[in-house]
Design a protein around this motif. Structure first.
Motif, PDB file in Angstrom:
ATOM      1  N   ASP A   1     -10.986  -9.773  -6.068  1.00  0.00           N
ATOM      2  CA  ASP A   1     -11.241  -8.763  -5.043  1.00  0.00           C
ATOM      3  C   ASP A   1     -12.057  -7.607  -5.613  1.00  0.00           C
TER       4      ASP A   1
ATOM      5  N   ARG B   1      -4.383 -10.092  -9.157  1.00  0.00           N
ATOM      6  CA  ARG B   1      -5.271  -9.573  -8.118  1.00  0.00           C
ATOM      7  C   ARG B   1      -5.991  -8.349  -8.660  1.00  0.00           C
TER       8      ARG B   1
ATOM      9  N   SER C   1      -8.870  -5.111  -8.158  1.00  0.00           N
ATOM     10  CA  SER C   1      -9.353  -4.070  -7.223  1.00  0.00           C
ATOM     11  C   SER C   1      -8.303  -3.072  -6.770  1.00  0.00           C
TER      12      SER C   1
ATOM     13  N   GLU D   1      -5.616  -3.512  -4.896  1.00  0.00           N
ATOM     14  CA  GLU D   1      -4.820  -3.891  -3.728  1.00  0.00           C
ATOM     15  C   GLU D   1      -3.564  -4.626  -4.206  1.00  0.00           C
ATOM     16  N   THR D   2      -2.462  -4.427  -3.476  1.00  0.00           N
ATOM     17  CA  THR D   2      -1.184  -5.003  -3.922  1.00  0.00           C
ATOM     18  C   THR D   2      -0.583  -5.916  -2.864  1.00  0.00           C
ATOM     19  N   ARG D   3      -1.414  -6.738  -2.255  1.00  0.00           N
ATOM     20  CA  ARG D   3      -0.946  -7.739  -1.291  1.00  0.00           C
ATOM     21  C   ARG D   3      -1.435  -9.112  -1.731  1.00  0.00           C
TER      22      ARG D   3
ATOM     23  N   SER E   1      -2.464 -11.594   0.403  1.00  0.00           N
ATOM     24  CA  SER E   1      -3.577 -12.039   1.246  1.00  0.00           C
ATOM     25  C   SER E   1      -3.588 -13.539   1.532  1.00  0.00           C
TER      26      SER E   1
ATOM     27  N   PHE F   1      -1.191  -6.773 -10.728  1.00  0.00           N
ATOM     28  CA  PHE F   1      -2.191  -6.114  -9.897  1.00  0.00           C
ATOM     29  C   PHE F   1      -2.921  -5.097 -10.768  1.00  0.00           C
TER      30      PHE F   1
END
Length: 253
Positions: A30, A198, A200, A202-204, A206, A220
């Motif tokens: 990401d 992941r 960038s 973001e902590t989901r 997806s 993350f």
């Protein structure tokens, strides 16, 4: 430092104090668009830079003890992006396959794809089929690329197939087990991921490998994908090695 020297340094970092290797690493790549936007460039420039980063991570992965590397390239939700970006991404995928086929084969990398290929253009599907066949004999690294992939879509397709088998009398409902469901997924030939990264900030998750990552460890990082280096991967792999993975049980005294 030579490529060999860099590989040894990365391996030493990853193995320092490491109790167990992260043999299967899955990555949500990401931040390509944001990387480009921050520099005043079109988003596709970031995606091209991200593709270059994939090459570096693939090259260093075996030195870190990684045997399976699964990367999220294009989700079932990414069709919502502009036509220009989607077309550009598909072109980048095709160019990557064309340009990297010889190198992947020479380095013993097997390349596979997961996801629903139906909406992809015929040329890209032919390239995907071709590189899968060409690299099938290799196993130094198993590279899996998720294109038009979504965890819910994958599970829906698998459930529909099993429901059809039950309706036709080919499958008894009581025969449906965790193992059978896993065998019906796109990743049937792969072990479940040990570690998911992941980039960038973001902590989901997806919609990525929902079934397969039930017991995976997650990392993350705020680093945008084009800036994600082999050295940072080595550090994350080293931290993974010191985690206690109990899978619902307890650690023996």
């Amino acid at each position: 430092m030579s490529t060999k020297g860099q590989g040894l340094a990365l391996r030493d970092t990853a193995q320092k104090g490491q109790a167990r290797p992260a043999e299967h690493v899955a990555i949500i790549m990401d931040g390509n668009g944001r990387w480009a936007t921050q520099r005043g460039w079109p988003r596709l420039v970031g995606h091209r830079k991200g593709a270059e980063r994939v090459k570096e991570i693939v090259r260093c992965a075996p030195d870190l003890g990684i045997r399976w590397l699964t990367v999220y390239a294009f989700s079932t939700e990414n069709w919502k992006r502009s036509t220009e970006e989607v077309v550009g991404l598909m072109s980048i995928f095709a160019r990557y396959i064309e340009r990297e086929a010889d190198r992947l084969a020479a380095e013993g990398v097997r390349m596979r794809f997961i996801g629903d290929r139906t909406p992809l253009n015929p040329k890209l599907r032919r390239l995907m089929d071709g590189i899968e066949a060409r690299t099938a004999p290799f196993n130094r690294l198993n590279l899996t690329v998720a294109i038009n992939y979504g965890g819910r879509d994958e599970l829906t397709r698998a459930m529909r197939a099993m429901a059809a088998d039950v309706a036709a009398g080919r499958l008894a409902p009581e025969a449906i087990t965790d193992a059978l469901i896993s065998a019906r997924l796109d990743t049937a030939d792969l072990p479940d991921p040990d570690l998911v990264i992941r980039t960038s900030g973001e902590t989901r998750t997806s919609n990525y490998l929902l079934w397969q990552t039930a017991y995976a460890e997650y990392e993350f990082t705020p680093t945008l994908w084009p800036d994600f280096s082999p050295a940072e991967l080595a550090q994350i792999v080293a931290r993974f090695g010191n985690r206690e993975r109990r899978f619902g049980g307890v650690v023996s005294a």
